[in-house]
Design an enzyme around this catalytic site. Structure first.
Site, PDB file in Angstrom:
ATOM      1  CG  ASP A  70      -2.280   0.620   0.902  1.00  0.00           C
ATOM      2  OD1 ASP A  70      -2.268   1.733   0.833  1.00  0.00           O
ATOM      3  OD2 ASP A  70      -3.265  -0.171   0.720  1.00  0.00           O
ATOM      4  CG  HIS A 108      -5.174   3.546   0.773  1.00  0.00           C
ATOM      5  ND1 HIS A 108      -5.005   2.340   0.595  1.00  0.00           N
ATOM      6  CD2 HIS A 108      -6.385   3.884   0.252  1.00  0.00           C
ATOM      7  CE1 HIS A 108      -5.934   1.776  -0.287  1.00  0.00           C
ATOM      8  NE2 HIS A 108      -6.905   2.614  -0.147  1.00  0.00           N
ATOM      9  CG  ASN A 222     -14.265   1.393  -4.518  1.00  0.00           C
ATOM     10  OD1 ASN A 222     -14.842   0.512  -4.111  1.00  0.00           O
ATOM     11  ND2 ASN A 222     -13.430   2.115  -4.099  1.00  0.00           N
ATOM     12  CB  SER A 287      -9.398   0.543   0.012  1.00  0.00           C
ATOM     13  OG  SER A 287      -8.885   0.754  -1.022  1.00  0.00           O
TER      14      SER A 287
END
Length: 458
Positions: A70, A108, A222, A287
């Site tokens: 990430d 994130h 998404n 996520s």
């Protein structure tokens, strides 16, 4: 490098970067105040709703390393104390231990890590007391799905131009190989692209993970982020792809995409996660659904350390609660995650990974040819010695003489047919040139105008 190759590399990089922002879908990153237990834990609706608290009666993930590929994880967050036990920077722009937060959404990775393996913390007034063990997580803050698991933070720069110059095509395979070589039994990838295709440079790394028996969990993407269909790496065969649910347990309109590679669905709306520096944020997107499933995979691997990756994935998808059309479908995959059943139910052993095999895919679609394997981490970073130095693809059987003869006949027949088509086309063109009724080409547009029997244009 040719201009076409360079253009492809730039395009692939841009696609991945675009969707990292879409996958995180932070709802304004509403920062929560320093909260008490009921203010944070009560918002973790997925713990009870997905059967995780019941699954804790069997396992909490002890002894399992989960790599979070990430934007980097802030190991200093109060809920991650003692959780991050290693790391690596695949971007070239961060710290060697992978704990510098990077890119367009530096928060994130920390959001993901706290949901996956947060341990909570003791209130400030009890700061002099010893830190709680994972099994007795503090009363404040986030408790992850696998609170006794360890996190390996593998930082990448995605979402904007990498100042170090390393592309997504270079970072992702390097990150996967490092995670595998350093003991990760589960890898969480909460990022994706807007295309189902992936660069051939990724093949060897994902094959390496498959051959080393590592479970890879990826976010489906998404719709609101531009991912109407699942994009790579969630389309890679063998990867456990996670779709998103709304608070009613229905496929989320905004926080999920659809595709045949989806394996299971998990909560993706009204989520909570930790922020670098110690805060919290409400967010949404696959996520956040991915680390819920990755955490369950860690619970299973802790309970049954010898269980193969394909059996872990089979246990998760076969115990999922069917939703949508009967059987596997492109919105829910095999169904809605049921962590309690995944840890307690009797499951028939699977002969193969129900989500496919990258080895088989390479053999068919790349004709057994692999891109040059991603370089192993630099010598200044400790790395376990791989038991499989290079990925291997089973060689296809050599064609028999009969096959060769048939192939030769097909080639000859194709050549004859091609010549016949050319001759017929030439005849028609000569005929058209002599006969105005056949049509006339406009010198400006190059389009043939039809003419009627009287020689006038229609």
């Amino acid at each position: 490098m040719t201009r076409a190759t360079a253009r492809f590399r730039r395009t692939a990089s841009a696609l991945l970067a675009m969707t990292l922002a879409g996958v995180s879908l932070a709802a304004g990153l509403a920062v929560a105040p320093a909260a008490q237990a009921d203010a944070v834990r009560d918002k973790e609706h997925w713990l009870a709703g997905s059967g995780i608290t019941k699954a804790w009666e069997v396992s909490k993930g002890a002894g399992v390393k989960v790599a979070v590929i990430d934007s980097g994880v802030d190991a200093g967050h109060p809920d991650l104390k003692g959780v991050v036990t290693g790391g690596y920077d695949a971007s070239g722009a961060g710290k060697p231990n992978g704990q510098k937060t990077l890119g367009i959404k530096p928060e994130h990775g920390t959001l993901v890590a706290t949901m996956l393996a947060g341990r909570g913390h003791q209130p400030a007034k009890s700061s002099a007391s010893p830190s709680p063990s994972p099994s007795t997580a503090g009363p404040d803050g986030m408790v992850g799905v696998a609170p006794e698991a360890e996190i390996l933070s593998v930082s990448t720069w995605l979402g904007s131009e990498n100042p170090a110059g390393k592309s997504d095509q270079d970072q992702i395979p390097e990150a996967v190989r490092w995670a595998v070589d350093n003991g990760a039994r589960v890898i969480n990838i909460s990022l994706g692209s807007t295309t189902p295709q992936w660069p051939q440079s990724w093949d060897a790394a994902f094959l390496y993970a498959e051959q080393k028996d590592v479970v890879i969990v990826a976010a489906a993407g998404n719709r609101i982020g531009g991912n109407l269909q699942v994009g790579a790496p969630a389309t890679i065969p063998g990867v456990l792809t996670v779709a998103g649910l709304d608070r009613k347990g229905v496929a989320s309109v905004d926080s999920s995409s659809q595709g045949i590679s989806i394996g299971v669905a998990a909560p993706a709306e009204k989520l909570l996660g930790g922020l670098p520096g110690g805060g919290y944020a409400e967010w949404a997107g696959t996520s956040g659904a991915a680390p819920i499933v990755a955490g369950v995979a860690a619970l299973i691997r802790s309970k049954w350390p010898e269980m193969s990756a394909k059996q872990v994935i089979n246990r998760i998808v076969s115990t999922a609660k069917d939703a949508g059309p009967s059987g596997k479908d492109p919105l829910y995959g095999f169904g809605v995650l049921n962590a309690e059943a995944a840890l307690k139910a009797s499951v028939t052993e699977a002969a193969v990974n129900p989500l496919g095999s990258i080895s088989d895919w390479i053999r068919v679609h790349r004709r057994g040819n692999l891109a040059t394997p991603a370089p192993l981490p630099t010598s200044d970073v400790a790395s376990a010695v791989p038991t499989l130095p290079d990925p291997t693809v089973p060689a296809a059987k050599a064609p028999s003489q009969r096959d060769s003869a048939i192939g030769g006949a097909v080639v000859i027949g194709s050549a004859v047919l091609f010549l016949a088509i050319i001759a017929a086309a030439a005849f028609q063109l000569r005929r058209a040139a002599r006969d105005p009724r056949m049509g006339r080409e406009d010198p400006d547009t190059g389009v043939f105008d039809s003419v009627d029997s009287g020689g006038k244009r229609s």
